[in-house]
Design a protein around this motif. Structure first.
Motif, PDB file in Angstrom:
ATOM      1  N   GLU A  41       0.700  -1.226  -0.046  1.00 15.96           N
ATOM      2  CA  GLU A  41      -0.007  -0.103  -0.063  1.00 15.96           C
ATOM      3  C   GLU A  41       0.733   1.340  -0.203  1.00 15.96           C
ATOM      4  O   GLU A  41       0.359   2.497   0.216  1.00 15.96           O
ATOM      5  N   ARG A  42       1.995   0.944  -0.243  1.00 14.23           N
ATOM      6  CA  ARG A  42       2.913   2.272  -0.414  1.00 14.23           C
ATOM      7  C   ARG A  42       3.579   2.400  -1.441  1.00 14.23           C
ATOM      8  O   ARG A  42       4.243   3.437  -1.967  1.00 14.23           O
ATOM      9  N   VAL A  43       3.515   1.631  -2.594  1.00 11.54           N
ATOM     10  CA  VAL A  43       4.339   1.332  -3.868  1.00 11.54           C
ATOM     11  C   VAL A  43       2.985   1.334  -4.736  1.00 11.54           C
ATOM     12  O   VAL A  43       2.130   0.296  -4.484  1.00 11.54           O
ATOM     13  N   ARG A  44       3.442   1.906  -6.042  1.00  8.64           N
ATOM     14  CA  ARG A  44       2.233   1.686  -7.211  1.00  8.64           C
ATOM     15  C   ARG A  44       2.846   2.379  -8.379  1.00  8.64           C
ATOM     16  O   ARG A  44       4.120   3.050  -8.445  1.00  8.64           O
ATOM     17  N   PHE A  45       2.216   1.918  -9.449  1.00  6.11           N
ATOM     18  CA  PHE A  45       2.654   2.153 -10.970  1.00  6.11           C
ATOM     19  C   PHE A  45       2.263   3.670 -11.188  1.00  6.11           C
ATOM     20  O   PHE A  45       0.969   4.024 -10.687  1.00  6.11           O
ATOM     21  N   THR A  46       3.098   4.511 -11.617  1.00  3.05           N
ATOM     22  CA  THR A  46       2.616   6.116 -11.790  1.00  3.05           C
ATOM     23  C   THR A  46       1.519   6.050 -12.842  1.00  3.05           C
ATOM     24  O   THR A  46       0.436   6.780 -12.547  1.00  3.05           O
ATOM     25  N   ASN A  47       1.616   5.266 -13.973  1.00  2.98           N
ATOM     26  CA  ASN A  47       0.547   5.086 -14.815  1.00  2.98           C
ATOM     27  C   ASN A  47      -0.304   3.631 -14.544  1.00  2.98           C
ATOM     28  O   ASN A  47       0.415   2.783 -14.614  1.00  2.98           O
ATOM     29  N   SER A  48      -1.481   3.953 -14.284  1.00  5.38           N
ATOM     30  CA  SER A  48      -2.476   2.741 -14.099  1.00  5.38           C
ATOM     31  C   SER A  48      -2.227   1.942 -15.129  1.00  5.38           C
ATOM     32  O   SER A  48      -2.655   0.483 -14.978  1.00  5.38           O
ATOM     33  N   ASP A  49      -1.751   2.084 -16.384  1.00  9.09           N
ATOM     34  CA  ASP A  49      -1.838   1.199 -17.722  1.00  9.09           C
ATOM     35  C   ASP A  49      -0.525   1.162 -18.462  1.00  9.09           C
ATOM     36  O   ASP A  49       0.053   1.821 -19.233  1.00  9.09           O
ATOM     37  N   PRO A  50       0.544   0.302 -17.526  1.00  4.70           N
ATOM     38  CA  PRO A  50       1.890   0.350 -18.127  1.00  4.70           C
ATOM     39  C   PRO A  50       2.201   0.095 -19.511  1.00  4.70           C
ATOM     40  O   PRO A  50       3.186   0.284 -19.956  1.00  4.70           O
ATOM     41  N   LYS A  51       1.312  -0.711 -19.815  1.00  3.76           N
ATOM     42  CA  LYS A  51       1.541  -1.368 -21.528  1.00  3.76           C
ATOM     43  C   LYS A  51       1.628   0.049 -22.286  1.00  3.76           C
ATOM     44  O   LYS A  51       2.138  -0.128 -23.549  1.00  3.76           O
ATOM     45  N   LEU A  52       1.191   1.335 -21.939  1.00  5.76           N
ATOM     46  CA  LEU A  52       1.342   2.478 -22.783  1.00  5.76           C
ATOM     47  C   LEU A  52       2.743   3.047 -22.647  1.00  5.76           C
ATOM     48  O   LEU A  52       3.004   4.175 -23.549  1.00  5.76           O
ATOM     49  N   GLY A  53       3.853   2.311 -22.285  1.00 10.78           N
ATOM     50  CA  GLY A  53       4.982   2.571 -22.095  1.00 10.78           C
ATOM     51  C   GLY A  53       5.631   3.424 -20.966  1.00 10.78           C
ATOM     52  O   GLY A  53       6.545   3.849 -21.188  1.00 10.78           O
ATOM     53  N   ASP A  54       4.990   3.333 -20.139  1.00  8.82           N
ATOM     54  CA  ASP A  54       5.317   4.050 -18.816  1.00  8.82           C
ATOM     55  C   ASP A  54       5.080   3.096 -17.526  1.00  8.82           C
ATOM     56  O   ASP A  54       4.163   2.723 -17.060  1.00  8.82           O
ATOM     57  N   GLY A  55       6.452   2.444 -17.263  1.00 10.42           N
ATOM     58  CA  GLY A  55       6.506   1.571 -16.151  1.00 10.42           C
ATOM     59  C   GLY A  55       7.187   2.132 -14.739  1.00 10.42           C
ATOM     60  O   GLY A  55       7.423   1.382 -14.001  1.00 10.42           O
TER      61      GLY A  55
END
Length: 371
Positions: A94-108
């Motif tokens: 609950e302290r770490v997350r992807f910046t973009n909720s859909d990483p397949k768009l090229g943002d991990g």
């Protein structure tokens, strides 16, 4: 020397091979080291592009490589087959997350919230899409701001003495540095002072009254600062002999006062004890005053002892005396009121001549009443 036709052929082959090996490419700028303060938020970048020849499923995985080599690597977050997995690492749950909720768009890229000092380590972003694979590492250092800094003085604050102003932070990541400043007066540190920025000690030699004032110490590191204050009051030396004499006199006065209070308490207790004994010392054998209901009863009561000592033979003469011969009340009163007339026992013949009437003497109680 390679002929030109052959060189052209080799170049074409190299370009072809490069095109075959080219696939996923991480495009985010390389940041080998990132420093943040405890409690803050950090974003670790990992943007990428895909190649047409990458036909496999996309996987984006973040791995924590601890600073302690004895600990194994730990997956903290993962994107695979259009699904996010964030329950690998309990310490960051609950302290770490992807910046973009859909990483397949090229943002991990990932965000880590409420940083802790234990989050320090090397983070690796690994992007896979078969047959292409690429990774990038970032060193994260979580620093603790200086906190709970305390200032105090060590040594005598008398004129001419040596003393040390000390400063220390109970929290804060190294390397901490300390700096002292004077806030009052000339606002300059004493000329005889020496500052150690690593330990936070300000040594003052041969102190004088001009050194008195308010001082502040600032503790700092790369992520924050904290400060504390202390007041230095340099005074002339104290007269030790006078202080000792005053202490001795004060002690003696205290002992005298204590002895006086004890004496008063003892005296008061004795007085209370005496009053209590006197109060309970009551005579119970004192008869009440005699009642004078009639002249005959008064006369009989006053001569009870005389009649009681008479024998039965003497009582015969009194039985014949009439009741109207009872001595008058005036005679009893005159004999009782005359201080020169001493009381005496009257013999039986005299009682007869005086007109006494022999009677039976009833028993009497302690208070004089007839039973």
């Amino acid at each position: 020397m390679v002929p030109p036709p052959l060189a052209a052929l080799l170049g074409s082959l190299l370009l072809c091979c490069a095109g075959l090996t080219k696939g996923v490419k991480i495009t985010s700028a390389v940041q080998p080291m990132v420093e943040k303060a405890q409690g803050e938020k950090v974003t670790l970048p990992c943007t990428f592009t895909l190649a047409p020849e990458d036909q496999g499923p996309l996987d984006v995985e973040w791995i924590l490589i601890p600073t302690d080599n004895q600990k194994k690597e730990q997956t903290i977050l993962m994107y695979s087959v259009d699904r996010i997995y964030n329950d690998y690492y309990e310490a960051m749950k609950e302290r770490v997350r992807f910046t973009n909720s859909d990483p397949k768009l090229g943002d991990g890229s990932i965000d880590i919230l409420n940083l802790k000092s234990t989050d320090t380590g090397t983070y690796q972003c690994k992007v896979k899409k078969a047959p292409g694979v690429e990774s990038q590492k970032i060193q994260l250092t979580v620093l603790v701001k200086p906190a709970r800094t305390k200032c105090y003085i060590e040594g005598s604050q008398e004129t001419g003495s040596d003393l040390i102003l000390k400063c220390a932070s109970q929290e804060g990541s190294p390397l901490l540095s300390y700096n002292w400043r004077k806030l009052t007066g000339t606002e300059e540190l004493p000329a005889t002072s020496l500052l150690n920025k690593d330990t936070g000690e300000l040594s003052v030699k041969n102190a004088s009254q001009e050194y008195s004032g308010t001082y502040t110490c600032v503790a700092a590191n790369r992520v924050g600062t904290d400060e504390c204050f202390v007041v230095l009051n340099v005074t002339p030396p104290i007269n030790a002999a006078g202080t000792i004499a005053g202490a001795v006199i004060g002690t003696l006065l205290g002992l005298l006062l204590l002895a006086f209070l004890i004496f008063c308490c003892c005296k008061k207790r004795k007085e209370k004890k005496y009053e209590k004994e006197v109060h309970h010392d009551i005579r119970e054998d004192v008869p009440p005053p005699k009642s004078r209901t009639s002249t005959a009863h008064s006369y009989i009561g006053s001569n009870r002892s005389s009649l009681g000592s008479m024998s039965p033979s003497n009582m015969e003469g009194y039985a014949k005396t009439p009741y109207n011969k009872v001595p008058s009340e005036d005679f009893e009163r005159s004999s009782g009121q005359n201080p020169n007339f001493p009381p005496s026992k009257v013999a039986a013949p005299n009682l007869s001549r005086m007109g006494a009437v022999p009677v039976m003497i009833p028993a009497q109680s302690k208070d004089g009443s007839i039973v």
